[in-house]
Design an enzyme around this catalytic site. Structure first.
Site, PDB file in Angstrom:
ATOM      1  N   ASP A 214       0.872  -1.175   0.000  1.00  0.00           N
ATOM      2  CA  ASP A 214       0.000   0.000   0.000  1.00  0.00           C
ATOM      3  C   ASP A 214       0.911   1.226   0.000  1.00  0.00           C
ATOM      4  O   ASP A 214       2.014   1.183   0.552  1.00  0.00           O
ATOM      5  CB  ASP A 214      -0.882  -0.012   1.246  1.00  0.00           C
ATOM      6  CG  ASP A 214      -1.712   1.252   1.356  1.00  0.00           C
ATOM      7  OD1 ASP A 214      -2.403   1.593   0.386  1.00  0.00           O
ATOM      8  OD2 ASP A 214      -1.643   1.907   2.415  1.00  0.00           O
TER       9      ASP A 214
ATOM     10  N   ASP B 155      -1.351  -1.233   6.534  1.00  0.00           N
ATOM     11  CA  ASP B 155      -1.394  -0.786   7.927  1.00  0.00           C
ATOM     12  C   ASP B 155      -2.244  -1.682   8.823  1.00  0.00           C
ATOM     13  O   ASP B 155      -2.320  -1.468  10.020  1.00  0.00           O
ATOM     14  CB  ASP B 155      -1.864   0.669   8.020  1.00  0.00           C
ATOM     15  CG  ASP B 155      -3.288   0.856   7.496  1.00  0.00           C
ATOM     16  OD1 ASP B 155      -4.002  -0.154   7.318  1.00  0.00           O
ATOM     17  OD2 ASP B 155      -3.687   2.011   7.266  1.00  0.00           O
TER      18      ASP B 155
ATOM     19  N   ASP C  28      -6.463  -1.566   5.175  1.00  0.00           N
ATOM     20  CA  ASP C  28      -6.182  -2.569   4.154  1.00  0.00           C
ATOM     21  C   ASP C  28      -6.609  -3.969   4.578  1.00  0.00           C
ATOM     22  O   ASP C  28      -6.133  -4.954   4.012  1.00  0.00           O
ATOM     23  CB  ASP C  28      -4.676  -2.575   3.842  1.00  0.00           C
ATOM     24  CG  ASP C  28      -4.194  -1.222   3.353  1.00  0.00           C
ATOM     25  OD1 ASP C  28      -4.819  -0.683   2.428  1.00  0.00           O
ATOM     26  OD2 ASP C  28      -3.209  -0.709   3.904  1.00  0.00           O
TER      27      ASP C  28
END
Length: 742
Positions: free
Chosen positions: A377, A575, A579
């Site tokens: 991410d 995190d 996500d």
């Protein structure tokens, strides 16, 4: 079927007579001995030492009277050997009978069954020869007592080795302070740490450990978090920062408000996660489990067939056939097979915890080394997640300081993240930022303020609407936007004076982590909700292979699924909260932790620190652990496969017959060798050498990591400098330097 965490044997959960619970996890055992070993390992080690000493002393006497001391007649000598061997058989060897009884109650057979049958056969046959005159032949009391002693010695070595394997977790448990100083009713009180409540204000002085998790409310200090996070350099702590229970306060005194206590603390969660992972099976273990479940009955059958074949088919008689029978049972004891996987997992998960990496269960451990694609991410993972000023460019006739100062004056009252980034940059440069006489925010465009003339800070549209030309700075605007940065135009008194570029900056070491993953042959993908241009600009800085841009949070899991559909084994790094669907969909979800709430993260692997180099370490350590498991299983299978035929007498026609005593030694050695091979994993060092601080020393008293360049406490002794994490450790060393300098 559950697995006995001590000996590795299968246990039917529905029939198990011995079980215990730790937290919300229930463990099942094949015998009372294994249960007792699990609950009180230190007592088990002590008892084994007594039994080994007892067995060794008696064995020495039995061997002496069997082979060297011939002062009695054969019949008298046999009676003496019986008197010496019987206590060893039924006192030192009692645990094997009890284990056999426990397994038979569950209609199974375990390792104790093989040992009990084999030694009882040797002892029983020798007893019949001793007390029945019509029987003639050799006695094998020496075989039974020496085998029992060697096997107990092997178990002792295993327990000591397993204790060393879990040493890092035990050290963590020992870090928890017993007492805490809290402020209640305006007074400072010292209370047991178990009585600390959420909301209590706790006082921590230099050299003391932080008792629970919390947030600093007063004071400033540096804290050594190495034993919890793996971070070797002490971390500065100020008001508003989080502190983790069991970490060491190095310098100043501070007060913090307790936010996590008891089983909710980071340390307690780490210990629970690692403990669970150490007792979970990895998929590779299923093969060993299936074989072990049928192994013992098969070995007994081979031993009986071998006895019958040599006695009746080849006519070698009961003495020779009994030797074969006992050798097969003893050498085939599958201790090494049962220890092959658990010991490697024990050391591997403990080592990962030392490096601030928590692996949830065996499946993640095995899958991690198969990863082909790592998806990161962007915001909050590869980048810091908050904007910061990257460029300040002055137009002709202006100065950078004036551009930044005037923009900060206009943004001083703004709560927008970009405005705050500009103000923080000005403060960092120590510029004076007086208040504007007036200001007005225009949503989505910019801000208008008055200070020695009109200040405009915003985008092209905002300045064009206010009839200010941006043609002069257009080339710089396009360049900055091409780099994925947000360009803010600053105008004063109707003229553009410069540009301030703001971007979400990369996290420390993110480029290094991506480079190392490429060296390992992994494809690296970035997934983000940002536009394509910004995403590719960030990816270009990192050298990332593939970019998935403008992906909504709810669609990230679908993108992971598409990659898996292409045949990739995918790890998702995020995190752990926003996500969560993608982390759950990935073959391995790696959650970036912050040192708190690690047990609530979604990932299969939790990184306590926000250091992406730990992604590399997690994958590398997973592969290293699996290689050790495969080595252990190979040698355990190879050993049993090769040794049983030899024990059954296939080499006898060539003049070689395996003595049961040698079989006992070999069986014990195989178990110890498997555990020792696993212990070699303690030498593992992170793949990225930059993670290891060259100036790192070890406190000789408590074992904490100390950076020599920042150490506040040190002393000289016999020409060598010793570094300490606290004045208490230094004082302890100076009282007895001879003890700790070793």
């Amino acid at each position: 079927m559950a697995k006995d965490p001590v000996c590795g044997m299968y246990v039917d959960e529905g029939k198990a007579a011995y079980k215990t619970s730790v937290g919300d996890v229930t463990y099942f055992f094949c015998s009372e001995t294994c249960l007792r070993t699990f609950e009180r390992p230190e007592i088990e080690i002590r008892n084994l030492k007594y039994l080994v000493t007892f067995g060794a002393a008696i064995s020495a006497l039995v061997l002496a009277f069997s082979f060297w001391i011939k002062v009695l007649s054969p019949s008298q000598n046999n009676v003496l050997l019986f008197a010496l061997a019987t206590p060893v058989q039924f006192i030192a060897g009692w645990r094997f009978y009890r284990g056999t009884y426990d397994s038979l109650k569950q209609r199974t057979a375990n390792m104790d069954t093989l040992i009990a049958i084999g030694t009882s056969a040797a002892w029983g046959y020798s007893t019949l020869v001793t007390f029945l005159p019509q029987l003639t032949g050799e006695v094998y009391f020496d075989t039974s007592v020496v085998i029992i002693t060697f096997i107990l010695a092997g178990k002792l070595l295993e327990e000591v080795a397993k204790g060393k394997a879990s040493e890092s977790i035990r050290r963590m448990m020992d870090l928890q302070p017993r007492m805490a100083r809290v402020i209640r009713d305006g007074e400072e009180r010292e209370i047991p740490v178990e009585q600390v409540q959420v909301g209590d204000v706790v006082v921590v002085r230099p050299g003391e450990r932080v008792p629970v998790d919390g947030e600093v409310v007063e004071g400033y200090s540096t804290v050594d978090e190495s034993m919890v996070t793996g971070e070797s350099i002490p971390v500065d702590k100020k008001v508003g920062d989080e502190v983790i229970g069991a970490t060491m306060n190095v310098s100043g005194m501070f007060k913090f408000k307790a936010t996590k206590v008891g089983q909710d603390t980071t340390l307690a969660q780490i210990i629970k996660l690692v403990g669970d992972a150490q007792l979970h099976k990895v998929p590779i273990q299923r093969l060993a489990d299936k074989i072990s479940a049928h192994f013992v009955p098969a070995v007994i059958a081979v031993a009986v067939i071998s006895f019958l074949a040599w006695n009746f088919l080849f006519g070698k008689g009961p003495v020779f056939s009994l030797t074969i029978f006992v050798s097969v049972l003893i050498i085939a004891c599958p201790c090494a097979l049962g220890l092959a996987t658990p010991t490697a997992i024990l050391v591997g998960t403990g080592k990962s915890a030392e490096n601030g990496i928590l692996i949830r269960g065996g499946e993640a451990l095995e899958t991690a080394h198969k990863i082909t694609t790592v998806v990161f991410d962007k915001t909050g993972t590869l980048t810091k997640g908050k904007p910061s000023v990257t460029d300040v460019i002055a137009a002709s006739g202006a100065k950078e300081e004036d551009v930044l100062r005037l923009a900060a004056i206009a943004e001083k009252g703004s709560e927008h993240p970009i405005g705050n980034a500009i103000v923080q940059k000005a403060i960092k440069r120590k510029l004076e930022i007086p208040g504007a006489s007036s200001y007005e925010t225009v949503p989505g465009k910019g801000i208008r303020a008055e200070f020695l003339g009109k200040i405009l800070v915003g985008n092209r549209v905002f300045l064009t609407e206010n009839r200010i030309s941006t043609v002069e700075v257009e080339p710089e605007l396009q360049r900055l936007e091409g780099e994925g940065k947000t360009a803010i135009i600053v105008a004063h008194k109707g003229k553009v004076i410069g540009i301030i570029a703001v971007a979400d900056t990369l996290k420390d070491y993110s480029r290094e982590a991506v480079e190392e993953l490429h060296k390992m042959g992994k494809e690296v993908v970035m997934i983000t909700g940002d536009n394509e241009r910004t995403a590719r600009a960030i990816a270009g800085q990192l050298g990332i292979d593939r970019v998935l841009a403008q992906v909504l949070p709810q669609d990230k899991a679908n993108e992971i699924r598409k990659l898996q559909g292409e045949g990739r084994v995918v790890a998702m790094v995020g995190d752990g909260i926003n996500d969560a669907p993608a982390l759950a969909q990935a073959d391995v979800g790696i959650a970036i932790g912050s040192g708190t709430d690690v047990a609530k993260e979604t990932g299969n692997i939790v990184l306590i620190k926000e250091d992406l180099r730990d992604v590399v370490t997690a994958i590398d350590l997973s592969g290293y652990t699996i290689r050790k498991i495969k080595q252990n299983l190979f040698w355990a299978f190879f050993y049993n496969s090769a040794s049983i035929p030899i024990a059954a007498g296939v080499l006898y026609p060539f003049g070689f017959l395996l003595n049961p005593i040698i079989a006992g030694v070999a069986m014990a050695f195989s178990s110890v060798s498997v555990v020792t091979n696993s212990l070699l994993m303690k030498r593992y060092r992170p793949r990225i050498k930059g993670k290891e601080v060259e100036m790192l020393a070890k406190d000789p008293v408590c074992g904490m990591s100390v950076d020599e360049r920042r150490a506040a406490y040190k002393t000289e002794y016999k020409g060598r400098t010793y570094f300490f994490c606290s004045p208490g450790c230094k004082e302890t060393f100076e009282k007895n330097p001879e003890k700790y300098s070793k």
